[in-house]
Design an enzyme around this catalytic site. Structure first.
Site, short mmCIF file in Angstrom:
data_model
loop_
_atom_site.label_atom_id
_atom_site.label_comp_id
_atom_site.label_asym_id
_atom_site.label_seq_id
_atom_site.Cartn_x
_atom_site.Cartn_y
_atom_site.Cartn_z
CB CYS A 1 -0.64 5.73 11.49
SG CYS A 1 -1.89 5.99 10.23
CB CYS B 1 -0.93 -0.01 1.20
SG CYS B 1 -1.99 -1.47 1.31
#
Length: 447
Positions: free
Chosen positions: A375, A252
């Site tokens: 994250c 990604c």
């Protein structure tokens, strides 16, 4: 806006960006990016960005002022006016710009936005804010209740610190391109440019600027000497650590920072940068070209959950899955997450992460390594996700990471023979973003 003064133009742009984010559902990153063409001066761009971040970090306080001081609530047709008033408040507190100039430019911006009939209202409200100061509001009132509850459940001893750190201005983290210069050599260039920076233990390529500066002022930025990347994200390259010449997949990849870091570390990698969005993939190319690493990667547009559509059948030695996530670890950098994220989004993201793990595992060579990173600070996306993957994947082995990657985290209700399924850093710890990393190896006899 050609005839406007720079000060007025900046306030107009700030109001339009905030209107797009607060009322039209756009992300702050996209809205700021679209506005750059209207602001040729880097200082004006920095001012607009500072105004927008200040508003989004404490909108409840500003809304309390509007509720107290306006004769009647603003309607749907006045959303742009609301955005402009919030921008005016931010200039006075916390940015503490010279009040006379800030108020005058904001009032002129009201006229430029076609609201000359409301310029007097803008002046009166901002003058009152200047005289009286803004009213207080309950702490973290703009956080959605479901997210506060989830954080309190996941991190009962750290919840208050997480909310507080997520509303603070973060430092600027730099990653030095070791193909051009050493970290210490670049730090010396910063000193010569009058920019204070500090090295941080455990980050071989990282420097921290406690006082952020415009990216354009960084020596050699345009020619690839340095990139902006949070210290926690820089640890991904340490966790994956592919060997020279390895066949690597960044699954990604956009916007390309982690792929670039891997190539800066080891230019001989045969790296494939994959992203489902062709337009975002162009950003990867821009990133690699600026860093003079463009020849080191193959860029592919494709859905990582469907390898049959893009994979050539040759197994990868290492895979980085920096998975789509709730972004709850980077709210201090993307405060609009609190506006746009819904509880239902998390369940959908968890399902996508699981599909990505399962699909990409089939493309990893026996003995190869996959790093799963997010994250996020939500356990459902992190240690629980990894624990569930280990339970259903017999040839997946979890490998340890040291304390420099964050605190060890366990999973309630899932037995992994005492193994800690990953490392979690919470927002603000060591000045870094909230970030999760797990390192998985495929058993040598795996398929």
């Amino acid at each position: 806006m050609e005839k406007l003064s720079p000060g007025t133009r900046s306030r107009v742009v700030a109001a339009r960006v905030l209107d797009a984010v607060l009322h039209q559902g756009q992300s702050l990153k996209d809205a700021l990016g679209a506005a750059q063409g209207a602001l040729p001066d880097v200082r004006d761009r920095a001012l607009v960005e500072a105004i927008c971040f200040a508003v989004l970090r404490q909108p409840a306080r500003y809304d309390a002022a509007l509720a107290a001081w306006l004769p009647r609530p603003l309607g749907r047709r006045d959303r742009e006016l609301r955005a402009l008033l919030l921008a005016g408040f931010a200039q006075l507190d916390p940015l503490e710009l010279p009040a006379h100039a800030a108020v005058a430019a904001t009032v002129e911006a009201a006229r430029a936005l076609g609201r000359a009939h409301q310029a007097g209202l803008v002046n009166a409200v901002l003058r009152r804010a200047q005289r009286e100061g803004l009213p207080a509001a309950p702490a973290h009132a703009h956080w959605p209740g479901w997210l506060r509850e989830r954080i309190a459940a996941d991190w009962p001893e750290d919840a208050a610190a997480i909310l507080e750190a997520s509303e603070q201005l973060p430092p600027l983290w730099l990653r030095v391109n070791r193909q051009q210069q050493s970290r210490d050599g670049y730090a010396a260039r910063l000193i010569d440019a009058g920019i204070a920076a500090e090295a941080v233990a455990g980050l071989d390529d990282g420097l921290r600027l406690q006082v952020p500066v415009p990216v354009a002022s960084l020596p050699g930025f345009a020619t690839g000497a340095v990139s902006v990347q949070d210290g926690a994200a820089q640890r991904v390259a340490d966790a994956l650590a592919p060997a020279a010449g390895a066949r690597v997949l960044d699954a990604c990849a956009a916007p390309g920072g982690k792929a670039a870091h891997l190539l800066e570390r080891e230019p001989t990698l045969r790296l494939t940068a994959l992203d489902v969005d062709p337009q975002r993939l162009r950003r990867v190319r821009t990133t690699l070209d600026r860093l003079q690493l463009g020849a080191g990667a193959t860029l592919l547009a494709g859905d990582a959950t469907r390898p049959a559509a893009w994979w050539d059948g040759v197994a990868f030695d290492a895979i980085l899955l920096d998975a789509p996530c709730s972004a709850t670890g980077i709210i201090r950098r993307q405060p609009d997450v609190l506006l746009h994220r819904r509880a239902s989004d998390v369940a959908a993201l968890v399902a996508l992460q699981a599909r990505l793990l399962d699909a990409l595992w089939s493309t990893l060579a026996p003995g190869g390594v996959m790093v799963y990173a997010t994250c996020s600070i939500l356990k459902q996306e992190n240690q629980a996700q990894v624990a569930a993957f280990l339970v259903r994947t017999p040839d997946a082995l979890l490998e340890p990471l040291d304390d420099g990657f964050g605190r060890g985290v366990s999973v309630d209700g899932v037995r992994l023979d005492g193994v800690i399924p990953g490392r979690q850093r919470l927002p603000g710890e060591d000045g870094m973003d909230g970030f999760f990393i797990a390192r998985l190896r495929k058993a040598a006899g795996g398929a």
